[in-house]
Design an enzyme around this catalytic site. Sequence first.
Site, PDB file in Angstrom:
ATOM      1  N   PHE A 165     -64.521 -14.982   2.781  1.00 45.98           N
ATOM      2  CA  PHE A 165     -64.506 -13.807   1.926  1.00 45.98           C
ATOM      3  C   PHE A 165     -63.053 -13.503   1.586  1.00 45.98           C
ATOM      4  O   PHE A 165     -62.298 -12.999   2.416  1.00 45.98           O
ATOM      5  CB  PHE A 165     -65.152 -12.586   2.583  1.00 45.98           C
ATOM      6  CG  PHE A 165     -65.191 -11.412   1.625  1.00 45.98           C
ATOM      7  CD1 PHE A 165     -66.201 -11.326   0.680  1.00 45.98           C
ATOM      8  CD2 PHE A 165     -64.212 -10.449   1.644  1.00 45.98           C
ATOM      9  CE1 PHE A 165     -66.218 -10.272  -0.240  1.00 45.98           C
ATOM     10  CE2 PHE A 165     -64.225  -9.394   0.745  1.00 45.98           C
ATOM     11  CZ  PHE A 165     -65.232  -9.307  -0.202  1.00 45.98           C
ATOM     12  N   ASP A 250     -55.057 -15.843   5.062  1.00 49.24           N
ATOM     13  CA  ASP A 250     -55.550 -14.577   4.537  1.00 49.24           C
ATOM     14  C   ASP A 250     -55.720 -13.614   5.703  1.00 49.24           C
ATOM     15  O   ASP A 250     -56.725 -13.625   6.403  1.00 49.24           O
ATOM     16  CB  ASP A 250     -56.879 -14.796   3.802  1.00 49.24           C
ATOM     17  CG  ASP A 250     -57.456 -13.520   3.203  1.00 49.24           C
ATOM     18  OD1 ASP A 250     -57.028 -12.423   3.631  1.00 49.24           O
ATOM     19  OD2 ASP A 250     -58.344 -13.604   2.346  1.00 49.24           O
ATOM     20  N   LYS A 279     -55.149  -4.171   2.644  1.00 46.11           N
ATOM     21  CA  LYS A 279     -55.874  -3.180   3.435  1.00 46.11           C
ATOM     22  C   LYS A 279     -54.945  -2.271   4.241  1.00 46.11           C
ATOM     23  O   LYS A 279     -54.440  -1.294   3.718  1.00 46.11           O
ATOM     24  CB  LYS A 279     -56.924  -3.867   4.301  1.00 46.11           C
ATOM     25  CG  LYS A 279     -58.040  -4.529   3.470  1.00 46.11           C
ATOM     26  CD  LYS A 279     -59.228  -4.893   4.302  1.00 46.11           C
ATOM     27  CE  LYS A 279     -60.286  -5.630   3.485  1.00 46.11           C
ATOM     28  NZ  LYS A 279     -60.893  -4.818   2.413  1.00 46.11           N
TER      29      LYS A 279
END
Length: 426
Positions: A165, A250, A279
């Site tokens: 993802f 990531d 984030k």
Amino acid sequence: MTTHAVTDRTERSEGREGTAEATQSMRTPAALADAERWTAHNYHPLPVVIAEAEGAWVTDVDGRRYLDFLSGYSALNFGHSHPGLIAAAHAQLDKLTLTSRAFVHDQFAEFCQSLAQLCGKDMVLPMNTGAEAVETAIKVSRAWGYRVKGVAAERANIVVAENNFHGRTTTIISFSTDPDARNDFGPYTPGFTIVPYGDLDAIAAAIDENTVMVLLEPIQGEAGVLVPPAGYLAGVRALCDQHNVLFAADEIQSGLGRTGRTFAIEHEGVVPDMYLLGKALGGGIVPVSAVAANRDILGVLRPGEHGSTFGGNPLACAVGAEVVRLLRTGEFQKRSAELGERLHAGLNKLIGHGVVAVRGRGLWAGVDIDPALMTGRQVSERLMARGVLAKDTHGSTVRLAPPLVVTEEDLDHALAQLEAVLTEGA
């Protein structure tokens, strides 16, 4: 560590009482109905309408309080309304919020330097969302492949893992294996080879003379907090070195203290060529993302080839620089590691009692619920009724990711509520 998350015991007890039916009183039903009517149905949220938050606790429109055990998918590592982050944002709001990258502002260099040093890299390219950071890495790796490695035009290939993802842009979903993210959004962008996650031999077989990057999550979050086999990430690093391929980590969900280290990839002592961050970099206040790499990689970009009006804006940089200052102390990483042991010890006791398996590191866990007992969604709904917010994924898995400011008492309380839900469902 003294945190601002500590709440009066009486208040907490009151917030833990009641049922789902009691929660949906007064303002909640109308607010849910309005959201359903006026917004596209691209999410399936739990039926709670949050109005206020502090530390690890949130309060809904009817005054019901909940422990937040999702943390905005790790965007709220430092909790809600962290005083240092709020102060940094307030101070910057009074001075300057946006210039675009047509000009340089006084917060830009400090943020980029501090983040680059935290990552041990030469340069930073700031953007806004995690997906933008991934798109940036894709473009940078292709440009590097053509201009440095010598890959023939239009032949660059990137190796990725199944069940990844990395976002939901049209390019990123082109290498997703999640049908919900991918189906009906083609035609898809070429240039990606998908291999099983954790399979080093598969990566070795996929790399050829046109491969410019291997892009991986050190821990796959959306897939259910999947931790790869020991030695996998180190093996990927060795393969990339051997074949002159960039290795991009990531760390958008897994990084910035979540797993007990600054970056999850540190658990194997591996340093990637590119860190992809987002984030928690925005402190739960503004969207901030970045790619950090050395000059021989990020330096391939030329003016006008990539950018963002809001990327690296003054407000984002002020908050992001404060996030880096918080991480420099090591306090949050240590807290995540220590409380993570407590979290996983408690979860492992539930295996065989409604739980099939538990995975994760630090204050991050994927909990596989026995599908014969109930679904992950049902567990999340019943936890909500008991004053704990978590989120399911892939049917039977519940993800737990409390803010790093959570207290031992709150952690134990959440575990007790999960045990009670499983016992009731048996």
